[in-house]
Design an enzyme around this catalytic site. Structure first.
Site, PDB file in Angstrom:
ATOM      1  N   TYR A  93      40.773  22.185  63.351  1.00 43.30           N
ATOM      2  CA  TYR A  93      41.245  23.173  62.207  1.00 43.30           C
ATOM      3  C   TYR A  93      41.944  24.591  63.276  1.00 43.30           C
ATOM      4  O   TYR A  93      42.583  25.254  63.272  1.00 43.30           O
ATOM      5  CB  TYR A  93      40.576  23.808  61.497  1.00 43.30           C
ATOM      6  CG  TYR A  93      40.677  25.066  60.889  1.00 43.30           C
ATOM      7  CD1 TYR A  93      41.711  25.667  60.046  1.00 43.30           C
ATOM      8  CD2 TYR A  93      39.544  26.499  61.212  1.00 43.30           C
ATOM      9  CE1 TYR A  93      41.724  26.973  59.535  1.00 43.30           C
ATOM     10  CE2 TYR A  93      39.439  27.634  60.673  1.00 43.30           C
ATOM     11  CZ  TYR A  93      40.573  27.691  60.117  1.00 43.30           C
ATOM     12  OH  TYR A  93      41.139  28.986  58.932  1.00 43.30           O
ATOM     13  N   LEU A 134      49.074  33.379  55.416  1.00 48.48           N
ATOM     14  CA  LEU A 134      47.235  32.599  55.145  1.00 48.48           C
ATOM     15  C   LEU A 134      47.498  30.821  54.516  1.00 48.48           C
ATOM     16  O   LEU A 134      47.123  30.200  54.203  1.00 48.48           O
ATOM     17  CB  LEU A 134      47.032  33.096  53.875  1.00 48.48           C
ATOM     18  CG  LEU A 134      47.235  34.809  54.111  1.00 48.48           C
ATOM     19  CD1 LEU A 134      46.728  35.563  52.474  1.00 48.48           C
ATOM     20  CD2 LEU A 134      46.844  34.491  55.006  1.00 48.48           C
ATOM     21  N   ASP A 146      55.795  24.070  49.171  1.00 41.47           N
ATOM     22  CA  ASP A 146      54.801  22.944  50.478  1.00 41.47           C
ATOM     23  C   ASP A 146      55.559  22.871  52.052  1.00 41.47           C
ATOM     24  O   ASP A 146      56.285  22.986  52.694  1.00 41.47           O
ATOM     25  CB  ASP A 146      55.127  21.748  50.652  1.00 41.47           C
ATOM     26  CG  ASP A 146      54.316  20.436  51.741  1.00 41.47           C
ATOM     27  OD1 ASP A 146      53.264  21.277  52.645  1.00 41.47           O
ATOM     28  OD2 ASP A 146      54.280  19.667  51.086  1.00 41.47           O
TER      29      ASP A 146
END
Length: 265
Positions: free
Chosen positions: A135, A70, A50
């Site tokens: 985002y 990514l 994580d």
């Protein structure tokens, strides 16, 4: 050839593609994601992580001499989710890289950092941000972290504002935004092998005849994209209805993200 490339977000569609295309360019790939990967091939290892966990990210980066980042949230979500994955996560990655020899980083930024520009605008990397979503805001934060770590510590990064990286263009907007997997791979290799990288914004687009973005500032990397979305234009015309001029997907560079509501926690 690089010894070990780390790919974060390796379980996603783009990460899965790059696992195959980057294999010839490294002795081994270290794959990481919050979810598991079971189909490991030769010279691949998996580390579940994580990226919001700073200590885990420090261990993840150790021993890697290049990073393709990514990992994180790739669509519009609530701020709490985006903050953990895309803000804290990118800080953790850059701090881990600083502690482990500063391997070059490909940071997957996004066209959604400039999504509210109209589609008739032709942009340079120096044009002001116009994010279309939380985002998009998170990717602006990531670019700022990369800039800080370059100026303060010398960490080199390519900030790739990815348009639409799919096997082929899927709609009318992608005739401008498409980045072929082949071209993305060659960009990654160019950034990892160029004598100088610095902290360079690169528009993540193939050599599209209808492209919106000017990459001339990054020519020193030696990257020359080979694919052109125009090769698929007839297929798009036959199979995909053309959106109306007032629809977001035909009006703004960020497309449907400009129609997304702000997600509440």
């Amino acid at each position: 050839m690089l010894k070990r490339i780390l790919i974060t977000g390796a379980a996603g569609q783009l990460g899965s593609t790059l696992r195959e295309t980057l294999k010839p360019h490294a002795e081994s790939l270290r794959l990481s994601d919050i979810t598991g990967i079971s189909d490991l091939g030769p010279n691949e290892e998996f580390v579940q992580c994580d990226i919001a966990d700073g200590e885990a990210v420090k261990a993840l980066v150790e021993g890697c001499d290049a990073i393709v980042h990514l990992g994180g949230i790739s669509v519009e979500k609530s701020f709490d989710l985006i903050e953990a994955a895309n803000l804290r996560g990118v800080y953790n990655l850059y701090e881990a890289a600083r502690l482990h020899g500063m391997p070059r980083i490909i940071f997957a930024s996004s066209n959604h950092t400039i999504g509210y520009y109209p589609q008739d605008a032709r942009l340079r990397h120096t044009d002001p941000f116009r994010p279309d979503s939380l985002y998009g805001v998170s990717k602006i934060f990531g670019e700022a972290v990369a800039s800080l770590y370059h100026d303060k510590f010398g960490q080199e990064s390519a900030l790739v504002r990815i348009g639409s990286c799919t096997p082929k263009p899927e709609n009318w907007r992608m005739l401008s935004t498409w980045l072929s997997p082949r071209d993305f791979t060659s960009l990654i290799v160019a950034a990892f092998t160029a004598p100088r990288l610095g902290c360079t914004v690169v528009w993540g687009q193939s050599a599209n005849s209808m492209g919106w973005w000017d990459n001339s500032h990054a020519a020193f990397l030696g990257w020359v994209p080979q694919d052109n979305a125009q090769d698929y234009a007839d297929e798009i015309r036959r199979s995909v209805p053309r959106p109306g001029p007032d629809e977001a997907v035909a009006k703004y560079q960020g497309g449907v993200f400009t129609d997304e509501p702000i997600h509440q926690s």
